[in-house]
Design an enzyme around this catalytic site. Structure first.
Site, PDB file in Angstrom:
ATOM      1  N   LYS A  13      39.707  36.607  46.368  1.00 35.80           N
ATOM      2  CA  LYS A  13      41.085  37.006  46.043  1.00 35.80           C
ATOM      3  C   LYS A  13      41.611  38.027  47.058  1.00 35.80           C
ATOM      4  CE  LYS A  13      39.951  38.481  41.916  1.00 35.80           C
ATOM      5  NZ  LYS A  13      38.508  38.209  41.957  1.00 35.80           N
ATOM      6  N   ARG A  88      43.972  40.692  33.903  1.00 39.93           N
ATOM      7  CA  ARG A  88      42.575  40.292  33.762  1.00 39.93           C
ATOM      8  C   ARG A  88      42.188  40.081  32.316  1.00 39.93           C
ATOM      9  NH1 ARG A  88      40.192  42.574  38.619  1.00 39.93           N
ATOM     10  NH2 ARG A  88      37.958  42.332  38.550  1.00 39.93           N
ATOM     11  N   ARG A 127      29.007  41.172  51.083  1.00 36.50           N
ATOM     12  CA  ARG A 127      30.328  41.762  51.372  1.00 36.50           C
ATOM     13  C   ARG A 127      30.194  43.179  51.941  1.00 36.50           C
ATOM     14  NH1 ARG A 127      34.819  41.877  46.926  1.00 36.50           N
ATOM     15  NH2 ARG A 127      33.187  42.833  45.665  1.00 36.50           N
ATOM     16  N   ARG A 160      30.024  47.933  48.404  1.00 38.16           N
ATOM     17  CA  ARG A 160      30.537  48.464  47.140  1.00 38.16           C
ATOM     18  C   ARG A 160      29.398  48.654  46.142  1.00 38.16           C
ATOM     19  NH1 ARG A 160      35.843  44.940  45.645  1.00 38.16           N
ATOM     20  NH2 ARG A 160      34.841  45.035  43.589  1.00 38.16           N
ATOM     21  N   ARG A 171      29.622  41.559  35.705  1.00 32.15           N
ATOM     22  CA  ARG A 171      31.018  41.232  36.050  1.00 32.15           C
ATOM     23  C   ARG A 171      31.304  39.747  35.782  1.00 32.15           C
ATOM     24  NH1 ARG A 171      31.194  43.278  41.967  1.00 32.15           N
ATOM     25  NH2 ARG A 171      33.302  42.438  42.016  1.00 32.15           N
TER      26      ARG A 171
HETATM   27  P1  AP5 Z   1      36.677  39.080  48.338  1.00 33.93           P
HETATM   28  O1  AP5 Z   1      37.952  38.603  48.966  1.00 33.93           O
HETATM   29  O2  AP5 Z   1      36.342  40.527  48.450  1.00 33.93           O
HETATM   30  O3  AP5 Z   1      36.620  38.584  46.799  1.00 33.93           O
HETATM   31  P2  AP5 Z   1      37.411  39.093  45.526  1.00 33.93           P
HETATM   32  O4  AP5 Z   1      37.714  37.874  44.702  1.00 33.93           O
HETATM   33  O5  AP5 Z   1      38.576  39.953  45.921  1.00 33.93           O
HETATM   34  O6  AP5 Z   1      36.258  39.919  44.853  1.00 33.93           O
HETATM   35  P3  AP5 Z   1      36.268  41.314  44.085  1.00 33.93           P
HETATM   36  O7  AP5 Z   1      34.825  41.626  43.835  1.00 33.93           O
HETATM   37  O8  AP5 Z   1      37.072  42.347  44.811  1.00 33.93           O
HETATM   38  O9  AP5 Z   1      36.987  40.930  42.791  1.00 33.93           O
HETATM   39  P4  AP5 Z   1      36.845  41.625  41.490  1.00 33.93           P
HETATM   40  O10 AP5 Z   1      37.953  40.917  40.776  1.00 33.93           O
HETATM   41  O11 AP5 Z   1      35.545  41.604  40.800  1.00 33.93           O
HETATM   42  O12 AP5 Z   1      37.001  43.183  41.870  1.00 33.93           O
HETATM   43  P5  AP5 Z   1      38.240  44.161  41.873  1.00 33.93           P
HETATM   44  O13 AP5 Z   1      38.190  44.942  43.113  1.00 33.93           O
HETATM   45  O14 AP5 Z   1      39.504  43.464  41.486  1.00 33.93           O
HETATM   46  O15 AP5 Z   1      35.494  38.181  48.933  1.00 33.93           O
HETATM   47  C1  AP5 Z   1      34.147  38.461  48.607  1.00 33.93           C
HETATM   48  C2  AP5 Z   1      33.260  38.274  49.862  1.00 33.93           C
HETATM   49  O16 AP5 Z   1      33.272  36.898  50.232  1.00 33.93           O
HETATM   50  C3  AP5 Z   1      33.769  39.053  51.086  1.00 33.93           C
HETATM   51  O17 AP5 Z   1      32.660  39.549  51.797  1.00 33.93           O
HETATM   52  C4  AP5 Z   1      34.505  37.989  51.937  1.00 33.93           C
HETATM   53  O18 AP5 Z   1      34.403  38.265  53.329  1.00 33.93           O
HETATM   54  C5  AP5 Z   1      33.723  36.720  51.572  1.00 33.93           C
HETATM   55  N1  AP5 Z   1      34.580  35.542  51.552  1.00 33.93           N
HETATM   56  C6  AP5 Z   1      35.851  35.450  51.076  1.00 33.93           C
HETATM   57  N2  AP5 Z   1      36.300  34.182  51.219  1.00 33.93           N
HETATM   58  C7  AP5 Z   1      35.270  33.468  51.767  1.00 33.93           C
HETATM   59  C8  AP5 Z   1      35.114  32.104  52.154  1.00 33.93           C
HETATM   60  N3  AP5 Z   1      36.105  31.202  51.995  1.00 33.93           N
HETATM   61  N4  AP5 Z   1      33.915  31.725  52.662  1.00 33.93           N
HETATM   62  C9  AP5 Z   1      32.916  32.623  52.837  1.00 33.93           C
HETATM   63  N5  AP5 Z   1      33.014  33.937  52.515  1.00 33.93           N
HETATM   64  C10 AP5 Z   1      34.182  34.338  51.987  1.00 33.93           C
HETATM   65  O19 AP5 Z   1      37.869  45.094  40.616  1.00 33.93           O
HETATM   66  C11 AP5 Z   1      36.761  45.979  40.649  1.00 33.93           C
HETATM   67  C12 AP5 Z   1      36.653  46.678  39.307  1.00 33.93           C
HETATM   68  O20 AP5 Z   1      37.863  47.425  39.040  1.00 33.93           O
HETATM   69  C13 AP5 Z   1      36.498  45.761  38.083  1.00 33.93           C
HETATM   70  O21 AP5 Z   1      35.158  45.375  37.863  1.00 33.93           O
HETATM   71  C14 AP5 Z   1      37.063  46.662  36.972  1.00 33.93           C
HETATM   72  O22 AP5 Z   1      36.120  47.631  36.568  1.00 33.93           O
HETATM   73  C15 AP5 Z   1      38.209  47.371  37.652  1.00 33.93           C
HETATM   74  N6  AP5 Z   1      39.470  46.625  37.519  1.00 33.93           N
HETATM   75  C16 AP5 Z   1      40.210  46.082  38.530  1.00 33.93           C
HETATM   76  N7  AP5 Z   1      41.296  45.476  38.038  1.00 33.93           N
HETATM   77  C17 AP5 Z   1      41.248  45.624  36.691  1.00 33.93           C
HETATM   78  C18 AP5 Z   1      42.086  45.193  35.622  1.00 33.93           C
HETATM   79  N8  AP5 Z   1      43.196  44.461  35.844  1.00 33.93           N
HETATM   80  N9  AP5 Z   1      41.739  45.531  34.352  1.00 33.93           N
HETATM   81  C19 AP5 Z   1      40.641  46.274  34.112  1.00 33.93           C
HETATM   82  N10 AP5 Z   1      39.787  46.696  35.071  1.00 33.93           N
HETATM   83  C20 AP5 Z   1      40.104  46.373  36.352  1.00 33.93           C
END
Ligand code: AP5
Length: 217
Positions: A13, A88, A127, A160, A171
């Site tokens: 994402k 979410r 990552r 991270r 997660r």
């Molecule tokens: P990446 O693009 O980083 O993936 P992502 O989907 O953004 O993953 P996240 O872990 O950031 O999502 P998340 O939803 O768990 O965490 P968030 O930060 O929102 O890609 C991942 C890896 O793959 C990278 O190394 C990239 O280079 C590689 N990659 C990407 N595309 C690729 C491809 N096509 N091929 C190969 N490799 C590829 O949230 C973190 C925490 O914050 C949550 O756990 C929660 O505690 C809190 N939080 C955030 N939002 C909320 C909410 N709305 N409500 C409550 N708590 C929340």
């Protein structure tokens, strides 16, 4: 355009949000990034959020919704935005609908990034994130020229805390329990489009842009 990206942790994402938001000339609003900036800054919000993030749990809806309401009230989001990681939960989605209705607008589209759990684990375990500009890298799939140094701004890359295997497993459970119901919610509303998020980053971006241009046309 008012767009939401939904999908499991590690689906890509954040990676896609960066390209797509630039192409659409809208701000990318990532709740994960906002929480991490608050953790780094040691704010009250950051201290509260960290407890949940470290365990791989969701920050409570009320806290998250208030934060997003403030962010969407900023001038740069007036004509469009791309939300990454929000909503979410179904209550977050309902709050977003209400918030946008109060602003006299609504969501255009929800893109669901579809990728299986094995690929998610491969992506998250490798990552790396830049401490300076936040750019996302991968030790295998998207390497910087110099190990652990960001090509874009020269800052150090880090892993991270919530990418440890036990936290990733939680997660994924939390995603299946609390976030996956959004697929039905937005499907019923006629807003959901699936995006095959497998294969090289550029291919996924091309598929996303094809969906978005057919929507705009
Ligand atoms: P990446 O693009 O980083 O993936 P992502 O989907 O953004 O993953 P996240 O872990 O950031 O999502 P998340 O939803 O768990 O965490 P968030 O930060 O929102 O890609 C991942 C890896 O793959 C990278 O190394 C990239 O280079 C590689 N990659 C990407 N595309 C690729 C491809 N096509 N091929 C190969 N490799 C590829 O949230 C973190 C925490 O914050 C949550 O756990 C929660 O505690 C809190 N939080 C955030 N939002 C909320 C909410 N709305 N409500 C409550 N708590 C929340």
């Amino acid at each position: 355009m008012r767009l939401v990206l939904v999908g499991p942790p590690g689906a890509g994402k954040g990676t896609q949000a960066e390209f797509v938001a630039t192409q659409l000339s809208v701000p990318k609003i990532s709740t994960g990034d906002i929480f991490r900036a608050n953790v780094t800054g040691g704010t009250e919000l950051g201290i509260e959020a960290k407890r949940y993030m470290d365990a791989g749990d969701l920050v409570p809806d009320e806290v998250t919704i208030n934060m997003v309401r403030d962010r969407l009230g900023e001038a740069d989001a007036a004509d469009g935005f791309l939300l990454d990681g929000f909503p979410r939960t179904v209550p977050q989605a309902q709050a977003l609908d209400k918030l946008l209705a109060d602003m006299g607008t609504g969501l255009d589209l929800v893109l669901e990034l579809v990728v299986d759990d094995d690929e998610v684990i491969r992506r998250l375990s490798g990552r790396r994130t830049c401490r300076g500009c936040g750019k996302i890298w991968h030790v295998e799939f998207d390497q910087p020229q110099v190990e652990d140094v960001c090509d874009r701004c020269g800052s150090e890359l880090y892993q991270r805390d919530d990418d440890k295997p036990d936290t990733v497993a939680n997660r994924l459970r939390v995603y299946a329990r609390d976030t996956a119901p959004l697929i039905g919610f937005y499907g019923k509303a006629g807003k959901l489009v699936g995006l095959d998020a497998t294969g090289p980053v550029e291919d996924v971006t091309a598929r996303a842009m094809a969906i978005l241009s057919s929507y705009e046309a």
